[in-house]
Design an enzyme around this catalytic site. Structure first.
Site, short mmCIF file in Angstrom:
data_model
loop_
_atom_site.label_atom_id
_atom_site.label_comp_id
_atom_site.label_asym_id
_atom_site.label_seq_id
_atom_site.Cartn_x
_atom_site.Cartn_y
_atom_site.Cartn_z
N ASP A 1 -0.32 -12.51 2.26
CA ASP A 1 -0.97 -11.46 3.07
C ASP A 1 -1.11 -12.05 4.47
OD1 ASP A 1 -2.37 -9.39 4.10
OD2 ASP A 1 -3.86 -9.27 2.51
N ASP B 1 2.41 2.06 3.31
CA ASP B 1 3.39 1.11 3.88
C ASP B 1 4.81 1.58 3.58
OD1 ASP B 1 1.13 -0.47 4.20
OD2 ASP B 1 1.58 -1.70 2.44
N HIS C 1 0.88 -1.18 0.00
CA HIS C 1 0.00 0.00 0.00
C HIS C 1 0.91 1.22 0.00
CE1 HIS C 1 -2.25 -3.02 2.40
NE2 HIS C 1 -3.34 -2.47 1.95
N ASP D 1 -10.09 -11.50 11.16
CA ASP D 1 -9.06 -11.79 10.16
C ASP D 1 -7.71 -11.98 10.87
OD1 ASP D 1 -8.20 -11.94 7.55
OD2 ASP D 1 -8.18 -9.79 7.18
N GLU E 1 -10.67 -6.99 -4.33
CA GLU E 1 -10.48 -8.01 -3.28
C GLU E 1 -11.69 -8.05 -2.34
OE1 GLU E 1 -6.64 -7.89 -1.34
OE2 GLU E 1 -7.44 -8.81 0.47
N ASP F 1 -5.05 -13.59 9.62
CA ASP F 1 -3.95 -13.47 8.65
C ASP F 1 -2.74 -14.31 9.00
OD1 ASP F 1 -5.26 -11.74 6.91
OD2 ASP F 1 -4.53 -9.93 7.91
N HIS G 1 -10.44 -14.13 4.11
CA HIS G 1 -11.67 -13.40 3.79
C HIS G 1 -12.78 -14.37 3.40
CE1 HIS G 1 -9.26 -9.49 2.71
NE2 HIS G 1 -9.00 -9.94 3.93
N ASP H 1 -4.36 -13.81 -2.16
CA ASP H 1 -3.70 -13.43 -0.93
C ASP H 1 -3.68 -14.67 -0.05
OD1 ASP H 1 -3.20 -10.89 -1.74
OD2 ASP H 1 -4.43 -9.90 -0.22
#
Ligand code: XUL
Ligand code: CO
Length: 435
Positions: free
Chosen positions: A337, A102, A99, A305, A230, A307, A269, A294
């Site tokens: 991700d 980031d 992003h 989430d 996404e 991750d 997700h 991802d």
């Protein structure tokens, strides 16, 4: 200076290796079905989880020990680029994703933010040229800053729409500068808290307006990039508009975006939406819209989430089955991700976590290839739908029948005989491939 001094370039050493900094299953050069593992898997590392995540959670302060802190936010950002490329090279990972926020500090104005982005992407570009590492995708973070409290393109505040447009324009500019293969939109705050004050149709029309502007701008500057959307059902919004693959495809089709947009699907997700990941991948394939993934995994006992790095062999196998059926994932890839657990706080955990994810996907790929070569699923499905390759079934799928002709047929074939699926046997046969 090295940020990972204990780690040399990670190499494939085979399944008997006890070296924690070796691949035991991912052998980048091994050829399967005419492609190297590296070509099949197209791994990418996510800048946000790997470089900016600090291990804090709603109840606790940061735990991660990171050695790239500098005297100013911009100096830290520059150090991060060095560390990130050292990690990519040592892990032999070909792609990365980020992003805008980031990589570069936001500063005190949009102008300063864009200057910082220019400075850091100049550095990134040099590193990319030195190493041959490529940009899988970038995106604009239009959800963290308080200005996005009511959404980005879906905000009730038109100034926020304009600010979002500026971020997207810059995102497409740097995608062109760095040769990005895809550009992602994840609607972090494109959803609602309450329908009592929300005009859902108006908000979705506006989201589509921003996407059309993005398509037009990429076209204008001659940047051929695959746009990806996404899905995620909730978090941070209570209800996100791009709930799951099917909902997102309905949006893409309603607004005529299918020639430019595919899906970037994320495993966690999918599970938050109450689906398996393979369900989401399969839905995307039905629309010829599987763009990229991802790669992570959630915790089935938690509703948010998490991750996690993917370590579940069954899941990576069925994911790779879908990807092989798709004819591969390019120009997309397998982007981790994923973030290390709060208790895995050392720098070297970043290396160990990615090795775990890459090895688990490599094993999934190998098993999926064996299943494909043995025509495991092909035979199952051919047998299951055999009634459509002859007689009345063949005529139905050739569109040669109608309600009247089928009524006449059914009159003389009304004693229906079905066959059992023997699904438990099928699952235990699948286990033979996995173990
Ligand atoms: C959030 C998420 C994002 C997107 C990019 O759950 O997955 O990091 O992948 O914005
Ligand atoms: Co994601």
């Amino acid at each position: 200076m090295s940020y990972f001094p204990e780690v040399n370039k990670v190499k494939f050493e085979g399944s008997k290796s006890t070296n924690p900094f070796a691949f035991r299953h991912y052998n980048p050069e091994e050829v399967l079905m005419g492609k190297t593992m590296k070509e099949h898997l197209r791994f990418g590392i996510a800048y946000w989880h790997t470089m900016t995540q600090d291990g804090s959670d709603p109840f606790g302060q940061p735990t991660n020990i990171r050695t790239w802190g500098g005297a100013t936010p911009l100096e830290t950002a520059k150090n991060r680029v060095e560390a990130f490329f050292e990690l990519l090279v040592k892990l032999d990972v070909e792609f990365f994703c980020f992003h805008d926020i980031d990589i570069a500090p936001e500063g005190n104005s949009l102008e300063e933010f864009f200057q910082n982005i220019d400075t850091i992407t100049d550095l990134i570009k040099i590193k990319m040229e030195e190493t041959g590492i490529k940009l899988l995708w970038n995106t604009a973070n239009m959800f963290s800053n308080p200005r996005y409290v009511h959404g980005a393109a879906s905000s009730c505040n038109a100034d926020v729409f304009a600010y979002s447009a500026a971020q997207v324009k810059k995102g497409i500019d740097i995608s062109k500068k760095l040769g990005g293969e895809n550009y992602v939109f994840w609607g972090g705050r494109e959803g609602y808290e309450s329908l009592l004050n929300t005009d859902m149709k108006f908000e979705q029309d506006n989201i589509a307006r921003l996407f059309k502007m993005a398509i037009a701008y990429a076209d204008k500057i001659g940047h051929k990039v695959q746009f990806l959307l996404e899905p995620k059902p909730k978090e941070p919004s209570k209800h996100q508009y791009d709930f799951d693959a099917a909902t997102t495809m309905a949006f893409i089709q309603k607004y005529g975006l299918a020639n430019h947009f595919k899906l970037n699907l994320e495993a966690n997700h999918a599970t938050l939406a109450g689906h398996t990941f393979e369900h989401e991948l399969n839905v995307a394939r039905c629309y010829n819209s599987l763009g990229s993934i991802d790669a992570n995994q959630g915790d089935m006992l938690l509703g948010w989430d998490t991750d996690e790095f993917p370590t579940n062999l069954y899941d990576t196998t069925v994911t790779m089955v879908e990807i092989l059926e798709n004819g591969g994932i390019a120009p997309g890839g397998i982007n981790f991700d994923a973030k290390v657990r709060r208790s895995s706080f050392e720098m070297k955990d970043l290396v160990l976590a990615h090795i775990a994810g890459m090895d688990t996907f490599a094993r999934g790929l190998k098993t999926a290839v064996k299943l494909k070569e043995d025509r495991f699923f092909d035979e199952l499905k051919e047998k299951r739908y055999a009634s459509y390759s002859k007689g009345i079934g063949e005529k139905i799928v050739k569109d040669q029948e109608n309600l009247e002709s089928l009524t006449a047929y059914a009159m003389s074939h009304d004693k229906i005989v079905n066959e059992s699926d023997h699904l438990e046997y099928v699952k235990s046969r699948l286990n033979d491939y996995l173990v």
